[in-house]
Scaffold this motif. Sequence first.
Motif, PDB file in Angstrom:
ATOM      1  N   ASP A  72      -0.773   5.005  -7.406  1.00  0.00           N
ATOM      2  CA  ASP A  72      -0.592   6.416  -7.957  1.00  0.00           C
ATOM      3  C   ASP A  72      -1.586   6.565  -9.207  1.00  0.00           C
ATOM      4  OD1 ASP A  72       1.822   7.549  -6.497  1.00  0.00           O
ATOM      5  OD2 ASP A  72       2.610   5.787  -7.777  1.00  0.00           O
ATOM      6  N   GLY A  73      -2.242   5.531  -9.741  1.00  0.00           N
ATOM      7  CA  GLY A  73      -2.807   5.627 -10.900  1.00  0.00           C
ATOM      8  C   GLY A  73      -4.519   5.299 -10.647  1.00  0.00           C
ATOM      9  N   VAL A  81      -8.139   5.990  -8.058  1.00  0.00           N
ATOM     10  CA  VAL A  81      -8.502   6.488  -7.134  1.00  0.00           C
ATOM     11  C   VAL A  81      -8.526   5.996  -5.660  1.00  0.00           C
ATOM     12  CG1 VAL A  81     -10.731   7.600  -6.083  1.00  0.00           C
ATOM     13  CG2 VAL A  81     -10.320   7.992  -8.385  1.00  0.00           C
ATOM     14  N   THR A  82      -8.636   4.599  -5.825  1.00  0.00           N
ATOM     15  CA  THR A  82      -8.613   3.969  -4.594  1.00  0.00           C
ATOM     16  C   THR A  82      -7.306   2.850  -4.756  1.00  0.00           C
ATOM     17  OG1 THR A  82     -10.618   4.364  -4.016  1.00  0.00           O
ATOM     18  CG2 THR A  82      -9.446   2.353  -2.822  1.00  0.00           C
ATOM     19  N   ARG A 126      -7.036   7.330 -12.732  1.00  0.00           N
ATOM     20  CA  ARG A 126      -6.752   8.910 -12.609  1.00  0.00           C
ATOM     21  C   ARG A 126      -6.091   9.368 -13.613  1.00  0.00           C
ATOM     22  NH1 ARG A 126      -5.295  10.460  -6.412  1.00  0.00           N
ATOM     23  NH2 ARG A 126      -4.920  12.244  -7.460  1.00  0.00           N
ATOM     24  N   LEU A 132       8.142  11.280 -11.686  1.00  0.00           N
ATOM     25  CA  LEU A 132       8.317   9.834 -11.192  1.00  0.00           C
ATOM     26  C   LEU A 132       7.933   9.663  -9.862  1.00  0.00           C
ATOM     27  CD1 LEU A 132       9.733   7.186 -12.644  1.00  0.00           C
ATOM     28  CD2 LEU A 132      11.572   7.853 -10.985  1.00  0.00           C
ATOM     29  N   LYS A 133       7.096   8.664  -9.484  1.00  0.00           N
ATOM     30  CA  LYS A 133       6.827   8.152  -8.189  1.00  0.00           C
ATOM     31  C   LYS A 133       7.442   7.114  -7.848  1.00  0.00           C
ATOM     32  CE  LYS A 133       4.665  10.683  -6.491  1.00  0.00           C
ATOM     33  NZ  LYS A 133       5.214  12.193  -6.152  1.00  0.00           N
ATOM     34  N   VAL A 134       8.511   7.293  -6.836  1.00  0.00           N
ATOM     35  CA  VAL A 134       9.312   6.278  -6.270  1.00  0.00           C
ATOM     36  C   VAL A 134       8.725   5.410  -5.091  1.00  0.00           C
ATOM     37  CG1 VAL A 134      11.618   5.955  -5.532  1.00  0.00           C
ATOM     38  CG2 VAL A 134      11.465   7.311  -7.317  1.00  0.00           C
ATOM     39  N   CYS A 168       2.375   8.313 -14.519  1.00  0.00           N
ATOM     40  CA  CYS A 168       1.109   8.394 -15.177  1.00  0.00           C
ATOM     41  C   CYS A 168       1.197   9.385 -16.184  1.00  0.00           C
ATOM     42  CB  CYS A 168       0.043   8.630 -14.201  1.00  0.00           C
ATOM     43  SG  CYS A 168       0.021   7.926 -12.651  1.00  0.00           S
ATOM     44  N   ALA A 226       6.924   5.432   1.239  1.00  0.00           N
ATOM     45  CA  ALA A 226       7.154   5.254  -0.352  1.00  0.00           C
ATOM     46  C   ALA A 226       8.715   5.424  -0.760  1.00  0.00           C
ATOM     47  CB  ALA A 226       6.295   6.023  -1.176  1.00  0.00           C
ATOM     48  N   LEU A 227       9.145   6.553  -0.203  1.00  0.00           N
ATOM     49  CA  LEU A 227      10.437   7.239  -0.476  1.00  0.00           C
ATOM     50  C   LEU A 227      11.571   6.471   0.201  1.00  0.00           C
ATOM     51  CD1 LEU A 227      10.077  10.799  -0.847  1.00  0.00           C
ATOM     52  CD2 LEU A 227      10.539   9.276  -2.884  1.00  0.00           C
ATOM     53  N   ARG A 244      -3.524  16.973 -10.423  1.00  0.00           N
ATOM     54  CA  ARG A 244      -3.830  15.681 -11.045  1.00  0.00           C
ATOM     55  C   ARG A 244      -5.226  15.816 -11.704  1.00  0.00           C
ATOM     56  NH1 ARG A 244      -1.390  10.786  -7.693  1.00  0.00           N
ATOM     57  NH2 ARG A 244      -2.504   9.862  -9.514  1.00  0.00           N
ATOM     58  N   LYS A 247     -11.742  10.961  -0.390  1.00  0.00           N
ATOM     59  CA  LYS A 247     -10.389  10.328   0.070  1.00  0.00           C
ATOM     60  C   LYS A 247     -10.466  10.947   1.483  1.00  0.00           C
ATOM     61  CE  LYS A 247      -8.312   7.963  -1.711  1.00  0.00           C
ATOM     62  NZ  LYS A 247      -9.061   6.730  -1.904  1.00  0.00           N
TER      63      LYS A 247
END
Lengths: 391, 391
Positions: free
Chosen positions: A290-291, A293-294, A315, A346-348, A367, B32-33, B315, B347
């Motif tokens: 998530d944080g 670019v790649t 990012r 939140l990213k889970v 982030c 992810a989820l 973002r 991307k």
Amino acid sequence: MTDALRAPGGFPVVGIIGGGQLARMCQPPAVALSLTLSVLSESPDAAAALVVPSAPVGQKDDVEAIRAFASGCDVVTFDHELVPLDVLAALEADGVKMHPSPKALVHAQDKLVMRRRLTQLGIPCPAWAQVSDVAELKAFADVHGLPVILKTPRGGYDGRGVRVIHDPRDAADWFAHREPLLAEEAVDFTRELAVMVARSPSGQGAVWPVVHTVQTDGICTEVIAPAPDLDGDLQGAVTQAALRIAGELDVTGVMAVELFEVQDRASGRPTFVVNELAMRPHNSGHWTIDGSVTSQFEQHLRAVLDLPLGEVTARAPWTVMTNVLGGDYLELYPAYRHILARDPGLKVHLYGKGVRPGRKIGHVTVCGGDLDALRARGAHAADYLQGTVKE
Amino acid sequence: MTDALRAPGGFPVVGIIGGGQLARMCQPPAVALSLTLSVLSESPDAAAALVVPSAPVGQKDDVEAIRAFASGCDVVTFDHELVPLDVLAALEADGVKMHPSPKALVHAQDKLVMRRRLTQLGIPCPAWAQVSDVAELKAFADVHGLPVILKTPRGGYDGRGVRVIHDPRDAADWFAHREPLLAEEAVDFTRELAVMVARSPSGQGAVWPVVHTVQTDGICTEVIAPAPDLDGDLQGAVTQAALRIAGELDVTGVMAVELFEVQDRASGRPTFVVNELAMRPHNSGHWTIDGSVTSQFEQHLRAVLDLPLGEVTARAPWTVMTNVLGGDYLELYPAYRHILARDPGLKVHLYGKGVRPGRKIGHVTVCGGDLDALRARGAHAADYLQGTVKE
């Protein structure tokens, strides 16, 4: 791997030996990049087998199963470092493209080999020695003091295969296996750092920002990217060391370098010693999904295919990754619903694994600009999923 | 759907009817989820079937295949709007949870139903009429001028099912089918906009920033998020309209509202009319994968499961999504290698589809602060993959 699952247009198949969460987290970037994964999984319900169509079952020491698996892949890489050397040698004899190569991988499989090589390269390490009995361990302790960190050269991670020895006689049971062990000084460190580096067979390299890894009871619980207030010279030195290790060891794919930040006795300036190497995507790099670019997973796929590497800039000013360990909830879904409601940003990331106390079953990432708030959000979500927060 | 593929811990299975790229792009957030997808695919090599373990083959009008498929899913949603009403009715009779519901979906399936409803709600639309023959079409043209946009109420998208009529007599062939058609004024628009809204069965809503969709020959080629220099009142009005439509039509999941920005004749201020509705993830929302905290695909999964919705903030200051259409290269991999090398921050999202001229086979996304540079980067990559740039 049936060719029916291969994307049209000349796109390759990447084989991964091991069906854990690292293989699983390669699937999202593989989908985007139109790369096909095939995962040799320990069981039909392995983390990766739940999300990848081609996931034959086979064990890491079953040489015939692995040879058959590899024959359907354009390149083979690894979810873990546990494939025996004789299996790797058989694949090499078959002409299988492996990244990392067995020659590089041995440095992540065997901590004695790693220490010898890094010392030879002049990379800062803790004081260390190969010890074969209590007497040799005691001799080491007489020079470097107690406690001593005693490690089995192979197979250990997350505290397994590592012991803190306060009295050399306590280690007698480990020497009974008649294998040499690695003794290391107990480093008086300021904090633990890690850096992820990617390197392709062509020699292109890329290094993400250095992160702070927070450990609890020998298990990484939180990663802060970038490491707060990191000395600029230290950032540079760590980055250079990571690239040099990757180059000298001919690493292909991504590698985690785990480090201790220490105060140099002479200058009083912050410096580092290398703790461990891992030649695969690594928990300390999960923040990159998530944080950055790649992500480390996308980069690993690019690197093992010798594709050009992606940009590794962050990012957001801060990214905090918090591990979710198995806790009280066997039925995780209701707790998960709660944390999604409480924190929409939140990213889970859950790994599809059954809950067992202390088992890494997922992570959460946030982030943003306010580090303290991000850490609190991550900790709350992880604690809640573990059942240790009741509100 | 075999239960062996269901993640442990009480996590549900989301069934998607249709195995195109929209279903395919649901797989990364599902991984992810810890949600399990099952995709009823047109063929074993459908875009989604290449990346989702549970992908039985079945056609959109095969009621028994669809009933059997739905019985293994906790909720059913759609990759497209083409499932016949009688099939949806059969699922409803079986008690299958469907999102969007047939009652909502009909507004995206039938443009006459949509126009009637939006007009009733007071949502701005182009002038329109239901026309059944050349005489009725001519009567409409006499009031609203020529050309007239003539649409088949069902089955059309991306220019198919839409004609620009300069002489009503030219439409005689379409009326031969004896189905009423939708006549609309040719809107004198400033530019085309779109907005994605998500709504859950509980009624929670979330709206992404309004975007500018650049169309070439009736096909969306580029999306700029947010729409540059968008009037603040217009942003607010469009957002409100999207939420109102979603609420009034009881939409569940994500919906794209495609709009024309027009200049109000009386005030000279910018305003809008609604062009089309799509009740599924949509090309105008692909930018959210890389450009928003929560992508449209993750949000769609959350919404159809009545999970709390994720944050929809951007973002980066700008995100540009550029479609990749099939072009000269059948073997895409070498061109892809080139664009990865040329732009490490790009991307790439390819759909695993064979190249056919003009077919949407992927998209590329770039995020950052310099809009002109981002648009140039996206256009170069897309052109290169299409074979229309040779450097």
